[in-house]
Scaffold this motif. Structure first.
Motif, mmCIF file in Angstrom:
data_model
loop_
_atom_site.group_PDB
_atom_site.id
_atom_site.type_symbol
_atom_site.label_atom_id
_atom_site.label_comp_id
_atom_site.label_asym_id
_atom_site.label_seq_id
_atom_site.Cartn_x
_atom_site.Cartn_y
_atom_site.Cartn_z
ATOM 1 N N SER A 129 0.835 -1.214 0.000
ATOM 2 C CA SER A 129 0.000 0.000 0.000
ATOM 3 C C SER A 129 0.860 1.250 0.000
ATOM 4 O O SER A 129 0.577 2.218 -0.720
ATOM 5 N N GLU A 130 1.907 1.249 0.820
ATOM 6 C CA GLU A 130 2.810 2.399 0.874
ATOM 7 C C GLU A 130 3.522 2.589 -0.460
ATOM 8 O O GLU A 130 3.659 3.713 -0.949
ATOM 9 N N HIS A 183 1.147 4.073 -2.973
ATOM 10 C CA HIS A 183 0.968 5.500 -2.698
ATOM 11 C C HIS A 183 2.170 6.306 -3.212
ATOM 12 O O HIS A 183 2.007 7.351 -3.850
#
Length: 146
Positions: free
Chosen positions: A52-53, A56
């Motif tokens: 997820s990071e 992003h």
């Protein structure tokens, strides 16, 4: 038409005026993709960040990041560069390796791994992977020397 590659298994030096076999070219392309993918996955694992990071940071959907980390199929040079920089600020470094000038892998095994002559026996085993479907698999076992 003459070809560089032979019909038996192995890679051969390209020869002037000879076309490189299609299968050999595809093998080398796949090998290159897998090396790039290994580089990406190693950097991602070392970084300790989440998918997820990473999604992003690079501006991709989470599903795209997952696909890129799980398979080398859609990995381009541009994507590799973007992903590596987003992971830890690194950049891919390219080099060439001539596999034809190395000793063949199957002749580099340690002596303790070699099977003494006459100790290999073959058994036929029938395995089924689905109801009603069966396939024959060859199974080899090593007997201890007498």
């Amino acid at each position: 038409m003459s070809y560089t590659s032979q019909t038996d298994i192995g890679l051969y030096e390209p020869v002037d005026g000879a076309k490189v076999d299609f299968a050999t070219l595809k093998y080398m392309a796949a090998l290159s993709r897998h090396h790039a993918h290994d580089c990406l996955v190693d950097a991602f694992v070392r970084s300790g960040i989440s998918q997820s990071e990473l999604a992003h940071r690079v501006g991709y959907d989470k599903s795209r990041v997952s696909r890129l980390l799980n398979t080398p199929a859609n990995l381009t040079v541009e994507t590799l560069g973007e992903m590596l920089f987003a992971i830890d600020g690194s950049s891919p470094v390219y080099g060439c390796k001539n596999y034809l000038r190395e000793a063949p892998r199957n002749q580099c095994e340690p002596e303790w791994l070699a099977i003494p002559q006459g100790t290999l026996t073959k058994h036929n085993v029938v395995m089924s992977s689905a109801p009603g479907a069966a396939r024959q698999v060859k199974k080899f076992t090593v007997r201890a020397p007498k």
